[in-house]
Design a protein around this motif. Sequence first.
Motif, PDB file in Angstrom:
ATOM      1  N   LYS A   1     108.523  68.976   7.933  1.00 16.86           N
ATOM      2  CA  LYS A   1     109.210  69.963   8.763  1.00 16.86           C
ATOM      3  C   LYS A   1     110.690  70.042   8.409  1.00 16.86           C
ATOM      4  N   LEU A   2     111.252  71.247   8.552  1.00 19.37           N
ATOM      5  CA  LEU A   2     112.655  71.503   8.249  1.00 19.37           C
ATOM      6  C   LEU A   2     113.548  71.382   9.481  1.00 19.37           C
ATOM      7  N   ALA A   3     112.955  71.402  10.668  1.00 17.95           N
ATOM      8  CA  ALA A   3     113.699  71.279  11.918  1.00 17.95           C
ATOM      9  C   ALA A   3     113.062  70.202  12.784  1.00 17.95           C
ATOM     10  N   ARG A   4     113.821  69.668  13.728  1.00 18.89           N
ATOM     11  CA  ARG A   4     113.322  68.557  14.540  1.00 18.89           C
ATOM     12  C   ARG A   4     112.095  68.946  15.337  1.00 18.89           C
ATOM     13  N   THR A   5     112.054  70.168  15.817  1.00 23.07           N
ATOM     14  CA  THR A   5     110.901  70.623  16.586  1.00 23.07           C
ATOM     15  C   THR A   5     109.700  70.942  15.708  1.00 23.07           C
ATOM     16  N   GLY A   6     109.943  71.077  14.403  1.00 22.52           N
ATOM     17  CA  GLY A   6     108.872  71.488  13.504  1.00 22.52           C
ATOM     18  C   GLY A   6     108.640  72.977  13.501  1.00 22.52           C
ATOM     19  N   LYS A   7     109.415  73.733  14.297  1.00 16.97           N
ATOM     20  CA  LYS A   7     109.250  75.179  14.381  1.00 16.97           C
ATOM     21  C   LYS A   7     110.597  75.860  14.172  1.00 16.97           C
ATOM     22  N   PRO A   8     111.040  76.005  12.931  1.00 20.40           N
ATOM     23  CA  PRO A   8     112.329  76.665  12.677  1.00 20.40           C
ATOM     24  C   PRO A   8     112.262  78.139  13.027  1.00 20.40           C
ATOM     25  N   THR A   9     113.391  78.697  13.413  1.00 23.74           N
ATOM     26  CA  THR A   9     113.466  80.132  13.710  1.00 23.74           C
ATOM     27  C   THR A   9     113.921  80.937  12.505  1.00 23.74           C
TER      28      THR A   9
END
Length: 674
Positions: free
Chosen positions: A449-457
Amino acid sequence: MLHDRTEALDPLADAEDGVVKNRAKVGSARPSSLLYTYGPGAIMDLPGFSVMPAGLDDWEPIWKRRPFIPSIIEPRLLNVVRLHLGPQVDGLRPFPWQPKKGAMSKEGDDLGIPSRVFPQLFRCTGCDFLGPLPRFSYANTHPFRPDLAQFTHKNCPGRGRQRAGSTARKRESPAVPAQHLLTCANGHLDEFPYALWVHRGGKCPRAELPDLKMRDANVGKSVGSTIQCASCGATRGMAEAQGGVGRDKLPQKCRGRHPHLNAFDAECDARPALIMMGASNLWFASTQSIIVMPRTDAEEKEALADRLRVELGVEQVQQFGAQVDVIRALAIAKHIDMAGITDDDVVAAVADVLAPADSEAERHEKLAAWDPVDLLVPEWRYLQKPSLFPQQQNSSGLMVTEMQRGLELHERIGRVVAVNQMKKINAVLGFTRLDEMDRVNDLVSRLVKLARTGKPTWVPATEDRGEGIFLQLDSAAVDGWEQGILASPLWDAHKEAHRRNFSRRFSETAKLVDPDTRLPAPRYWLLHSLSHALIREMAMSSGYGAASLTERIYGWSASPQREAAAGLLICTTASDSEGTLGGLVALSEPARLQGLVVSALRRASRCSSDPVCAMRTPSDPEDFLHGAACHCCSFASETSCEKANRFLDRRFLLNLPTATGDTVSGFFGSVDAL
């Protein structure tokens, strides 16, 4: 960029005018290298130490320094990114960079890629002390020399033993990163536990936090470095940690660390493995790219919806969606070109923005059926319609010209198209470690993942411009030739080697995929081998180096979803200029191209490693994914080849002998007939 571990990443945190202090800028890179080589999660080796570009969460404060965030609008590529990462992705953004008007101007000084120092264990080059980052001093004071930034060990005693009562002045020695790391197939990366290693999994009997030393092995003694505890005197060589036997001596449970996110995953079921800081399999980018085509009316409306979603936001569109004039005014205020956009177009775009997204189950179902070839089909179909070329929309950045075939051009090359101008957009989806996902077209769950949440915007993207040459082979001839190859023993050998290669991947998810569905058809091997032969030949005539030329292969068999294709595009693009110089497209002239093709095929007929190379066929237990191809004759640089020099065989181009003495029917026949 650098930061204190207790503070948020900020490239300007220490760049005050008139104050001598450590500066934030530590280096620079081209957009293409940040996309393919040094993206988030990769390790960028600088002169004095190394840094890791941070995850996308830490880029947000950088973007907020501008009144509006630039974006790259390309619905076809954005839809693919959403399919992989989720419907919350609303845009493709370029890297935070701004050109300067003059050498001394300060435009863009407040922009940059936030990064973390990694690894954070350093070794003193003067006394071999091995310790964490806070035990060393950082200096980066020169405003125009970020390459001078380094960590040093103050009061370094050196390697010589000091006599009691000695007043010898201690020095300040440079420190370098410790090279050993732990990683796993799930993409986690961690520091090597040197203290546990030297004490064989236990604690030092004389100190709770002992000082360590890392000594380089002398020639003739052992391989690698030796770790020594300064408190109890325990020593252990790093050579023991290498290989399969060494892996059993490492920690058996991964901590789930993501240094680029400054976070840990709760669970990880993979075993850690030793990896060196500069290893080529430490980071593999997973990217998708498209060539921008003239948009249809439907695609133009989809592009407007993307602009409204990115610039205005879903909440604002929802609030004023019923008021077309307000939406239009807000869009103009955000620099969205509304010329020629009717009220009906605005209403349709608003409806698209507010339409409910697919459920997770529906998205995963579509993703399972998705094929990377789907991105190439619109490009192939456009190139099949020369009648569209004169009416091409130059706003798309694409300008192509149907070229006349030379009378002496090989009869099995059916068409030649000069790509005078083109625009290519590349987007990063994530990355993997230890094994490249594209090697086996693995499951998307392997992506880190590219963001901590795993859901980048949003995801980083680049916009390249350049030129190229498109060659199309005779479809009927390719179909007939392919049927003969599919029944040959050579193809059976390649298929078995691919199965063995597939089963030996580090990826645990590869076993869920049927390897035969991921093996390119013989026509792809043919086009790929021809492409490499042409790249080598064109590099000597175009004015561009071979590493600057890239390939795009359109090679797939017919299916209910799409027609068969057999063509290739060789192009050169650049992300930091307005285009290229025309040296490549000039080779599409009939007189020049027909001689170039003959010369390329003749060079491909021989190799300095023949007859070994010409007869190379994988057999059990070998699992290499090429045949008669090697660095001497066919392999290209990593920047040129879309398959990392896999799926190549010169025997598919020309009649060459095989290991059994018979010959495979090469598509272009015998070299003597050229």
